[in-house]
Design an enzyme around this catalytic site. Sequence first.
Site, mmCIF file in Angstrom:
data_model
loop_
_atom_site.group_PDB
_atom_site.id
_atom_site.type_symbol
_atom_site.label_atom_id
_atom_site.label_comp_id
_atom_site.label_asym_id
_atom_site.label_seq_id
_atom_site.Cartn_x
_atom_site.Cartn_y
_atom_site.Cartn_z
ATOM 1 N N GLY A 242 -1.923 -9.969 6.874
ATOM 2 C CA GLY A 242 -2.661 -11.202 7.320
ATOM 3 C C GLY A 242 -3.104 -11.252 8.739
ATOM 4 N N HIS B 193 -4.553 3.494 7.940
ATOM 5 C CA HIS B 193 -3.263 2.978 7.344
ATOM 6 C C HIS B 193 -3.305 3.191 5.541
ATOM 7 C CE1 HIS B 193 0.374 0.422 7.542
ATOM 8 N NE2 HIS B 193 0.199 -0.026 6.355
ATOM 9 N N ASP C 184 -0.844 2.605 2.344
ATOM 10 C CA ASP C 184 0.249 1.819 1.947
ATOM 11 C C ASP C 184 0.587 2.705 0.730
ATOM 12 O OD1 ASP C 184 0.729 -0.509 3.617
ATOM 13 O OD2 ASP C 184 -1.309 -0.863 3.145
ATOM 14 N N GLY D 61 4.020 -5.211 -0.409
ATOM 15 C CA GLY D 61 3.423 -5.141 -1.711
ATOM 16 C C GLY D 61 2.173 -5.435 -1.983
ATOM 17 N N PHE D 62 1.461 -6.230 -1.451
ATOM 18 C CA PHE D 62 0.131 -6.836 -1.662
ATOM 19 C C PHE D 62 -0.546 -7.014 -0.286
ATOM 20 C CE2 PHE D 62 3.463 -8.150 -4.838
ATOM 21 C CZ PHE D 62 2.854 -7.285 -5.993
ATOM 22 N N GLY D 63 -1.968 -6.814 -0.566
ATOM 23 C CA GLY D 63 -2.877 -7.254 0.537
ATOM 24 C C GLY D 63 -3.311 -8.693 0.353
ATOM 25 N N MET E 191 3.437 2.798 -2.171
ATOM 26 C CA MET E 191 4.636 1.791 -2.853
ATOM 27 C C MET E 191 5.011 2.567 -4.092
ATOM 28 S SD MET E 191 2.598 -1.628 -2.511
ATOM 29 C CE MET E 191 1.537 -2.148 -1.138
ATOM 30 N N MET F 47 6.785 2.271 1.447
ATOM 31 C CA MET F 47 7.448 0.949 0.964
ATOM 32 C C MET F 47 8.095 1.516 -0.388
ATOM 33 S SD MET F 47 4.358 -1.688 1.667
ATOM 34 C CE MET F 47 3.353 -0.345 1.889
ATOM 35 N N HIS G 287 2.630 4.435 5.700
ATOM 36 C CA HIS G 287 3.484 3.311 5.616
ATOM 37 C C HIS G 287 4.156 3.539 4.238
ATOM 38 C CE1 HIS G 287 4.146 -1.436 5.288
ATOM 39 N NE2 HIS G 287 5.311 -0.514 5.232
ATOM 40 N N ASP H 82 1.685 -5.619 10.848
ATOM 41 C CA ASP H 82 0.955 -5.570 9.410
ATOM 42 C C ASP H 82 1.042 -6.779 8.585
ATOM 43 O OD1 ASP H 82 -0.065 -4.562 7.019
ATOM 44 O OD2 ASP H 82 1.300 -2.850 6.824
ATOM 45 N N MET I 174 6.641 -6.366 9.761
ATOM 46 C CA MET I 174 5.737 -6.974 8.694
ATOM 47 C C MET I 174 5.267 -8.611 8.866
ATOM 48 S SD MET I 174 4.961 -4.493 6.732
ATOM 49 C CE MET I 174 3.897 -5.527 5.388
ATOM 50 N N SER J 38 -6.139 -0.715 6.465
ATOM 51 C CA SER J 38 -5.463 -0.535 5.371
ATOM 52 C C SER J 38 -6.447 -0.358 4.049
ATOM 53 C CB SER J 38 -4.437 -1.659 5.099
ATOM 54 O OG SER J 38 -3.998 -1.502 3.603
HETATM 55 C C1 DX5 Z 1 1.390 -5.162 2.538
HETATM 56 C C2 DX5 Z 1 0.555 -3.814 3.213
HETATM 57 C C3 DX5 Z 1 -0.449 -4.177 4.013
HETATM 58 C C4 DX5 Z 1 -1.678 -4.734 3.419
HETATM 59 C C5 DX5 Z 1 -2.300 -5.702 4.458
HETATM 60 O O1 DX5 Z 1 2.416 -4.580 1.793
HETATM 61 O O2 DX5 Z 1 1.896 -3.089 4.115
HETATM 62 O O3 DX5 Z 1 -0.820 -2.672 4.778
HETATM 63 O O4 DX5 Z 1 -2.563 -3.819 2.967
HETATM 64 O O5 DX5 Z 1 -3.193 -6.250 4.064
HETATM 65 P P1 DX5 Z 1 -3.775 -7.704 4.496
HETATM 66 O O6 DX5 Z 1 -4.588 -7.244 5.850
HETATM 67 O O7 DX5 Z 1 -4.872 -7.891 3.515
HETATM 68 O O8 DX5 Z 1 -2.669 -8.634 4.518
HETATM 69 ZN ZN ZN Z 2 1.214 -1.566 5.262
#
Ligand code: DX5
Ligand code: ZN
Length: 213
Positions: A175, A31, A33, A140-142, A35, A66, A64, A173, A135, A6
């Site tokens: 963690g 990937h 993301d 929303g966040f990595g 948002m 969101m 992806h 997707d 998910m 991602s």
């Molecule tokens: C979260 C995203 C993910 C995110 C994953 O909303 O959809 O794609 O980037 O990041 P990690 O692998 O750090 O959890």
């Molecule tokens: Zn994603």
Amino acid sequence: MLVAPSILSADFGRLNDEITAICQGGCDLIHVDVMDGHFVPNMTIGPVVVSSVAKVATKPLDVHLMVENNSFFIDLFAPLKPEYISFHIESEKHPHRVIQKIRSLGIKPAIVLNPHSTPESIEYLLEDLDMVLLMSVNPGFGGQKFIKSVIEKTIELKKLILKRNPNCLIQVDGGVNDKNIYELKKAGVDIVVAGSYVYGAHDYAKAIKSLQV
Ligand code: DX5
Ligand code: ZN
């Protein structure tokens, strides 16, 4: 196992180099993301930035969404010819119509389930899908912690897929890392997304390889 890093965790100031590095590092998909600040409490990138990603990418894009207005964003990203566009079941009143729209644009449609949504809720959409994205964090966040119930959910979804459409892939997707990858593989996952694990590593190629189990 296919791996889709991602780019949310990439250094956006050096985006071209960061894309080239994962492509040369042997990733399978890129990937992206997207948002909108409404469906999720964060904003990322739009088609202008992604079009410059597409120019240097040697691997297919996996978009992806969101967002609240799926149809609007599909029109924005379709010209970039991604391999997949996935959208959240929770954000859409007419998911079947949206699936048909994505396919009519020559793109593979996928549906995303938030951690609380059940595989049964999309059973009658499976025959029209190329992929389901589960998910394993709240979108929303990595860099968030992996939610373990996704393993049980993958096993349940796999049963429905075998019954309705064995060609449909399962993507997870959030963690994902070298600690949970074997459990994901065993449960039946085909593609993992990994943001902070890949971009937080010293050696991107090595990190990607460690997930291609
Ligand atoms: C979260 C995203 C993910 C995110 C994953 O909303 O959809 O794609 O980037 O990041 P990690 O692998 O750090 O959890
Ligand atoms: Zn994603």
